[in-house]
Design a protein around this motif. Structure first.
Motif, PDB file in Angstrom:
ATOM      1  N   GLN A   1       0.816  -1.204   0.000  1.00 49.74           N
ATOM      2  CA  GLN A   1       0.000   0.000   0.000  1.00 49.74           C
ATOM      3  C   GLN A   1       0.857   1.266   0.000  1.00 49.74           C
ATOM      4  OE1 GLN A   1      -2.293  -1.016   3.516  1.00 49.74           O
ATOM      5  NE2 GLN A   1      -4.145  -1.368   2.285  1.00 49.74           N
ATOM      6  N   VAL A   2       1.988   1.208   0.693  1.00 48.39           N
ATOM      7  CA  VAL A   2       2.893   2.360   0.706  1.00 48.39           C
ATOM      8  C   VAL A   2       3.409   2.651  -0.701  1.00 48.39           C
ATOM      9  CG1 VAL A   2       5.124   3.210   1.501  1.00 48.39           C
ATOM     10  CG2 VAL A   2       3.585   2.081   3.109  1.00 48.39           C
ATOM     11  N   TYR A   3       3.811   1.592  -1.399  1.00 49.56           N
ATOM     12  CA  TYR A   3       4.290   1.777  -2.767  1.00 49.56           C
ATOM     13  C   TYR A   3       3.186   2.304  -3.665  1.00 49.56           C
ATOM     14  CZ  TYR A   3       9.059  -0.042  -2.695  1.00 49.56           C
ATOM     15  OH  TYR A   3      10.404  -0.185  -2.486  1.00 49.56           O
ATOM     16  N   TRP A   4       1.999   1.753  -3.553  1.00 49.54           N
ATOM     17  CA  TRP A   4       0.905   2.103  -4.455  1.00 49.54           C
ATOM     18  C   TRP A   4       0.369   3.505  -4.195  1.00 49.54           C
ATOM     19  CZ3 TRP A   4      -0.812   0.644  -8.931  1.00 49.54           C
ATOM     20  CH2 TRP A   4      -2.096   1.036  -9.347  1.00 49.54           C
ATOM     21  N   HIS A   5       0.172   3.858  -2.914  1.00 47.80           N
ATOM     22  CA  HIS A   5      -0.487   5.123  -2.582  1.00 47.80           C
ATOM     23  C   HIS A   5       0.481   6.282  -2.346  1.00 47.80           C
ATOM     24  CE1 HIS A   5      -4.452   3.291  -2.269  1.00 47.80           C
ATOM     25  NE2 HIS A   5      -3.939   2.344  -1.514  1.00 47.80           N
ATOM     26  N   VAL A   6       1.726   5.989  -2.003  1.00 48.23           N
ATOM     27  CA  VAL A   6       2.649   7.054  -1.614  1.00 48.23           C
ATOM     28  C   VAL A   6       3.825   7.203  -2.581  1.00 48.23           C
ATOM     29  CG1 VAL A   6       4.167   7.926   0.216  1.00 48.23           C
ATOM     30  CG2 VAL A   6       2.043   6.737   0.815  1.00 48.23           C
ATOM     31  N   ILE A   7       4.455   6.094  -2.930  1.00 47.10           N
ATOM     32  CA  ILE A   7       5.730   6.159  -3.632  1.00 47.10           C
ATOM     33  C   ILE A   7       5.600   6.173  -5.148  1.00 47.10           C
ATOM     34  CG2 ILE A   7       7.932   4.979  -3.996  1.00 47.10           C
ATOM     35  CD1 ILE A   7       7.737   3.871  -1.199  1.00 47.10           C
ATOM     36  N   LEU A   8       4.784   5.266  -5.705  1.00 48.49           N
ATOM     37  CA  LEU A   8       4.821   4.991  -7.137  1.00 48.49           C
ATOM     38  C   LEU A   8       4.552   6.215  -8.006  1.00 48.49           C
ATOM     39  CD1 LEU A   8       5.190   2.937  -9.364  1.00 48.49           C
ATOM     40  CD2 LEU A   8       2.773   2.335  -9.161  1.00 48.49           C
ATOM     41  N   LYS A   9       3.454   6.904  -7.761  1.00 50.54           N
ATOM     42  CA  LYS A   9       3.099   8.018  -8.642  1.00 50.54           C
ATOM     43  C   LYS A   9       4.089   9.172  -8.510  1.00 50.54           C
ATOM     44  CE  LYS A   9      -0.764  10.795 -10.265  1.00 50.54           C
ATOM     45  NZ  LYS A   9      -2.203  11.099 -10.143  1.00 50.54           N
ATOM     46  N   GLN A  10       4.521   9.456  -7.284  1.00 51.04           N
ATOM     47  CA  GLN A  10       5.503  10.524  -7.096  1.00 51.04           C
ATOM     48  C   GLN A  10       6.817  10.183  -7.798  1.00 51.04           C
ATOM     49  OE1 GLN A  10       5.826  12.817  -3.296  1.00 51.04           O
ATOM     50  NE2 GLN A  10       4.765  11.027  -2.454  1.00 51.04           N
ATOM     51  N   ALA A  11       7.235   8.925  -7.674  1.00 51.13           N
ATOM     52  CA  ALA A  11       8.476   8.497  -8.319  1.00 51.13           C
ATOM     53  C   ALA A  11       8.365   8.607  -9.832  1.00 51.13           C
ATOM     54  CB  ALA A  11       8.804   7.067  -7.916  1.00 51.13           C
ATOM     55  N   MET A  12       7.248   8.159 -10.383  1.00 53.27           N
ATOM     56  CA  MET A  12       7.036   8.260 -11.829  1.00 53.27           C
ATOM     57  C   MET A  12       7.084   9.705 -12.295  1.00 53.27           C
ATOM     58  SD  MET A  12       4.081   5.576 -12.972  1.00 53.27           S
ATOM     59  CE  MET A  12       4.038   6.405 -14.564  1.00 53.27           C
ATOM     60  N   GLU A  13       6.468  10.587 -11.518  1.00 54.89           N
ATOM     61  CA  GLU A  13       6.443  11.999 -11.900  1.00 54.89           C
ATOM     62  C   GLU A  13       7.854  12.584 -11.965  1.00 54.89           C
ATOM     63  OE1 GLU A  13       4.245  16.145 -10.468  1.00 54.89           O
ATOM     64  OE2 GLU A  13       4.129  14.343  -9.236  1.00 54.89           O
ATOM     65  N   ARG A  14       8.688  12.178 -11.035  1.00 55.86           N
ATOM     66  CA  ARG A  14      10.034  12.747 -10.965  1.00 55.86           C
ATOM     67  C   ARG A  14      10.952  12.217 -12.063  1.00 55.86           C
ATOM     68  NH1 ARG A  14      11.156  13.127  -4.380  1.00 55.86           N
ATOM     69  NH2 ARG A  14       9.245  14.289  -3.919  1.00 55.86           N
ATOM     70  N   VAL A  15      10.737  10.996 -12.494  1.00 55.50           N
ATOM     71  CA  VAL A  15      11.632  10.406 -13.511  1.00 55.50           C
ATOM     72  C   VAL A  15      10.942  10.290 -14.867  1.00 55.50           C
ATOM     73  CG1 VAL A  15      12.907   9.121 -11.758  1.00 55.50           C
ATOM     74  CG2 VAL A  15      10.984   8.019 -12.907  1.00 55.50           C
ATOM     75  N   TYR A  16       9.789  10.912 -15.005  1.00 52.56           N
ATOM     76  CA  TYR A  16       9.009  10.754 -16.238  1.00 52.56           C
ATOM     77  C   TYR A  16       9.783  11.170 -17.496  1.00 52.56           C
ATOM     78  CZ  TYR A  16       4.966  10.741 -19.342  1.00 52.56           C
ATOM     79  OH  TYR A  16       4.108  10.488 -20.377  1.00 52.56           O
ATOM     80  N   PRO A  17      10.496  12.293 -17.490  1.00 47.58           N
ATOM     81  CA  PRO A  17      11.263  12.643 -18.693  1.00 47.58           C
ATOM     82  C   PRO A  17      12.295  11.580 -19.064  1.00 47.58           C
ATOM     83  CG  PRO A  17      11.037  14.551 -17.269  1.00 47.58           C
ATOM     84  CD  PRO A  17      10.546  13.368 -16.481  1.00 47.58           C
ATOM     85  N   ALA A  18      12.964  11.022 -18.062  1.00 44.12           N
ATOM     86  CA  ALA A  18      13.961   9.977 -18.340  1.00 44.12           C
ATOM     87  C   ALA A  18      13.293   8.719 -18.884  1.00 44.12           C
ATOM     88  CB  ALA A  18      14.740   9.647 -17.066  1.00 44.12           C
ATOM     89  N   LEU A  19      12.145   8.373 -18.345  1.00 40.95           N
ATOM     90  CA  LEU A  19      11.409   7.198 -18.824  1.00 40.95           C
ATOM     91  C   LEU A  19      10.993   7.373 -20.279  1.00 40.95           C
ATOM     92  CD1 LEU A  19       9.021   6.174 -15.884  1.00 40.95           C
ATOM     93  CD2 LEU A  19      10.823   4.775 -16.892  1.00 40.95           C
ATOM     94  N   THR A  20      10.421   8.522 -20.591  1.00 40.37           N
ATOM     95  CA  THR A  20       9.926   8.735 -21.951  1.00 40.37           C
ATOM     96  C   THR A  20      11.078   8.747 -22.956  1.00 40.37           C
ATOM     97  OG1 THR A  20       9.928  11.141 -21.585  1.00 40.37           O
ATOM     98  CG2 THR A  20       7.871   9.976 -21.195  1.00 40.37           C
ATOM     99  N   SER A  21      12.201   9.322 -22.565  1.00 39.60           N
ATOM    100  CA  SER A  21      13.368   9.302 -23.453  1.00 39.60           C
ATOM    101  C   SER A  21      13.832   7.874 -23.700  1.00 39.60           C
ATOM    102  CB  SER A  21      14.509  10.122 -22.844  1.00 39.60           C
ATOM    103  OG  SER A  21      14.171  11.494 -22.779  1.00 39.60           O
ATOM    104  N   GLN A  22      13.783   7.047 -22.651  1.00 46.31           N
ATOM    105  CA  GLN A  22      14.182   5.652 -22.800  1.00 46.31           C
ATOM    106  C   GLN A  22      13.247   4.910 -23.741  1.00 46.31           C
ATOM    107  OE1 GLN A  22      17.054   4.271 -21.341  1.00 46.31           O
ATOM    108  NE2 GLN A  22      16.534   2.705 -22.832  1.00 46.31           N
ATOM    109  N   PHE A  23      11.965   5.206 -23.675  1.00 47.67           N
ATOM    110  CA  PHE A  23      10.993   4.524 -24.533  1.00 47.67           C
ATOM    111  C   PHE A  23      11.129   4.971 -25.992  1.00 47.67           C
ATOM    112  CE2 PHE A  23       8.222   4.298 -20.510  1.00 47.67           C
ATOM    113  CZ  PHE A  23       8.884   3.143 -20.106  1.00 47.67           C
ATOM    114  N   VAL A  24      11.483   6.235 -26.210  1.00 49.92           N
ATOM    115  CA  VAL A  24      11.740   6.692 -27.578  1.00 49.92           C
ATOM    116  C   VAL A  24      12.996   6.016 -28.127  1.00 49.92           C
ATOM    117  CG1 VAL A  24      12.333   8.684 -29.018  1.00 49.92           C
ATOM    118  CG2 VAL A  24      10.558   8.900 -27.277  1.00 49.92           C
ATOM    119  N   LEU A  25      14.014   5.902 -27.285  1.00 47.71           N
ATOM    120  CA  LEU A  25      15.224   5.183 -27.697  1.00 47.71           C
ATOM    121  C   LEU A  25      14.914   3.725 -28.012  1.00 47.71           C
ATOM    122  CD1 LEU A  25      17.871   6.591 -25.181  1.00 47.71           C
ATOM    123  CD2 LEU A  25      17.728   7.035 -27.638  1.00 47.71           C
ATOM    124  N   LEU A  26      13.978   3.153 -27.280  1.00 46.34           N
ATOM    125  CA  LEU A  26      13.551   1.777 -27.548  1.00 46.34           C
ATOM    126  C   LEU A  26      12.974   1.655 -28.948  1.00 46.34           C
ATOM    127  CD1 LEU A  26      12.732  -1.149 -26.604  1.00 46.34           C
ATOM    128  CD2 LEU A  26      10.582  -0.126 -25.855  1.00 46.34           C
TER     129      LEU A  26
END
Length: 226
Positions: free
Chosen positions: A132-157
């Motif tokens: 529940q901690v990961y789902w409600h507290v950590i996951l979305k905030q973490a995604m928001e902070r690394v979202y540019p890096a994730l999207t760049s990785q997917f374009v490189l893919l």
């Protein structure tokens, strides 16, 4: 320049469109499953179970330190040696998923580590389980902070999917290889192919930007995506 003839390339536009479709299909499948694998792997690397941490860490290091082409061949010939006869597209999707999963794991791990310990302790004080901690507290905030890096990785893919032509997956580069061998117009063929890849990259970046606006309301005003 006067000898250039792009008409012979555009005459096979239906083949190019099919190659574009398969490239985007491979990218979509690998992005979804690769992100899922990477997220769980990142959680495993930060978990209390020692063998799981080592397993996830070994997977990430093995993938990040070997070429994608070698990984594709290992999946292609490895599955065949086990008696699994899969078509080239399926093998390509599996190999790309394994590859991007490792890179997504490191990106998501960085995102998880950026979450303040106080937030996690507050959630645990409220009686939330680790899941529940990961789902409600950590996951979305973490995604928001690394979202540019994730999207760049997917374009490189998407760009890296061109290597799948080596196992006869008929994505965009494989189609281009066939067209240039059939028309004897390699320059024109690869100029058109390069422009298409640029357009696909811009399309994906715009799509991820819109997705970011939908997912992260707090950042809409900041417009800091990609």
């Amino acid at each position: 320049m006067g000898n250039l003839d792009f008409s012979v390339v555009f005459a096979r536009w239906d083949m190019i469109v099919q190659g574009m479709y398969l490239t985007l299909k491979l990218t979509t499948i690998s992005t979804v499953f690769g992100f899922t694998v990477g997220t769980f792997c990142a959680i495993g690397k930060r978990g209390p179970t020692k063998w799981l941490r080592k397993l996830c860490g070994g997977y990430v290091e093995a993938i990040r330190n070997t070429p994608l082409l070698v990984q594709i061949f290992l999946v292609y010939f490895g599955l065949s040696s086990l008696g699994l006869s899969l078509n080239a597209v399926t093998v390509a999707a599996v190999a790309l998923t394994i590859n991007v999963g490792a890179y997504s794991a490191e990106i998501m791990r960085a995102g998880f580590d950026s979450i303040e310990r106080g937030q996690i302790e507050a959630a645990e004080t409220l009686g939330l389980s680790r899941r529940q901690v990961y789902w409600h507290v950590i996951l979305k905030q973490a995604m928001e902070r690394v979202y540019p890096a994730l999207t760049s990785q997917f374009v490189l893919l998407m760009l890296a999917s061109s290597i799948c032509s080596q196992i006869s997956a008929e994505e965009l580069t494989a189609v281009a290889n066939f067209i240039q061998s059939d028309t004897y117009r390699p320059l024109e063929t690869y100029v058109v192919t390069g422009v298409i890849y640029i357009c696909l990259s811009l399309f994906l970046r715009a799509l991820f930007w819109l997705l970011g606006l939908a997912l992260f309301k707090r950042r809409r005003k900041l417009e800091v995506f990609i």
